[in-house]
Design an enzyme around this catalytic site. Sequence first.
Site, PDB file in Angstrom:
ATOM      1  N   ARG A 296      -6.797  49.917 129.620  1.00  0.00           N
ATOM      2  CA  ARG A 296      -6.074  51.013 128.988  1.00  0.00           C
ATOM      3  C   ARG A 296      -6.153  50.837 127.480  1.00  0.00           C
ATOM      4  NH1 ARG A 296      -0.005  52.883 130.190  1.00  0.00           N
ATOM      5  NH2 ARG A 296       0.477  50.721 129.851  1.00  0.00           N
TER       6      ARG A 296
ATOM      7  N   THR B 162      -4.638  55.315 122.757  1.00  0.00           N
ATOM      8  CA  THR B 162      -4.727  56.629 123.412  1.00  0.00           C
ATOM      9  C   THR B 162      -4.107  56.598 124.807  1.00  0.00           C
ATOM     10  OG1 THR B 162      -6.832  56.076 124.436  1.00  0.00           O
ATOM     11  CG2 THR B 162      -6.935  57.079 122.242  1.00  0.00           C
TER      12      THR B 162
ATOM     13  N   ASP C 244       4.203  44.135 132.090  1.00  0.00           N
ATOM     14  CA  ASP C 244       2.772  44.288 132.338  1.00  0.00           C
ATOM     15  C   ASP C 244       2.407  43.447 133.563  1.00  0.00           C
ATOM     16  OD1 ASP C 244      -0.066  44.890 130.536  1.00  0.00           O
ATOM     17  OD2 ASP C 244      -0.123  43.440 132.194  1.00  0.00           O
TER      18      ASP C 244
ATOM     19  N   ASP D 262      -0.233  40.675 133.067  1.00  0.00           N
ATOM     20  CA  ASP D 262       0.310  39.555 132.289  1.00  0.00           C
ATOM     21  C   ASP D 262       1.282  38.728 133.116  1.00  0.00           C
ATOM     22  OD1 ASP D 262      -1.150  40.175 130.044  1.00  0.00           O
ATOM     23  OD2 ASP D 262       0.484  41.207 129.009  1.00  0.00           O
TER      24      ASP D 262
HETATM   25  N1  URA Z   1       0.919  48.856 133.603  1.00  0.00           N
HETATM   26  C1  URA Z   1       1.757  47.799 133.737  1.00  0.00           C
HETATM   27  O1  URA Z   1       1.324  46.691 134.043  1.00  0.00           O
HETATM   28  N2  URA Z   1       3.076  47.985 133.521  1.00  0.00           N
HETATM   29  C2  URA Z   1       3.605  49.182 133.197  1.00  0.00           C
HETATM   30  O2  URA Z   1       4.819  49.279 133.049  1.00  0.00           O
HETATM   31  C3  URA Z   1       2.719  50.268 133.054  1.00  0.00           C
HETATM   32  C4  URA Z   1       1.380  50.082 133.262  1.00  0.00           C
END
Ligand code: URA
Length: 210
Positions: free
Chosen positions: A105, A109, A201, A204
């Site tokens: 991602r 953007t 995330d 992560d």
């Molecule tokens: N991707 C993620 O890992 N966490 C989010 O909150 C949104 C997208």
Amino acid sequence: MSDNLIHVDHPLLKHKLTLMRDKNTSSAVFRQLLREISHLLAYEVLRELPVENVTIETPLKEMQAPKLSGKKLVFVSILRAGNGLLDGMLDLVPSARVGHIGLYRDHETLKPVEYYFKMPDNMGQRPIIVVDPMLATGNSVIAAIDQLKKAGAKNIKFVCLLAAPEGIKALGNAHSDVEIVTAAIDSHLNDNGYIIPGLGDAGDRMYGTK
Ligand code: URA
């Protein structure tokens, strides 16, 4: 909400998801919980897999008994967080084929950028289960399914752990034929495209990166 949405509601799932959301949960435990939850989600999403009767002999009698039939299904993991759901799905269906789509991602953007695409053959004849724990904006999964359809895929379902209403709507608009299976629907996205309250995330949290 989308007609094609299945919200899997189960006390075990809710409990495990709460542990995952907790910021004090370690990466090792986070991965283990995701794997366990993926078993419960797989049970739901694979409910309609075709079976056919084969002849077997029990120790007591010959019988007709059902086995999975047709071409092997495909799990498609959206890298890298998808792998956390993939591992558990493969526990249940070890003979499944596996495809990978690399999409990251762009943090400005929020649009997906593809860097990897590797699928099994005969995609048009196989049930396809796309996995990614977080349905946030929906941009990644929409782009992934666009590519899968170009590769011939027809029978596609999507499994996630958490879904934002924005992502459910966007995916439903772009691919109304794709059933969405999720363990929870959260409140909204923040300005950075994170699910609120969410769990942070997912990649992560799984791998201890930042
Ligand atoms: N991707 C993620 O890992 N966490 C989010 O909150 C949104 C997208």
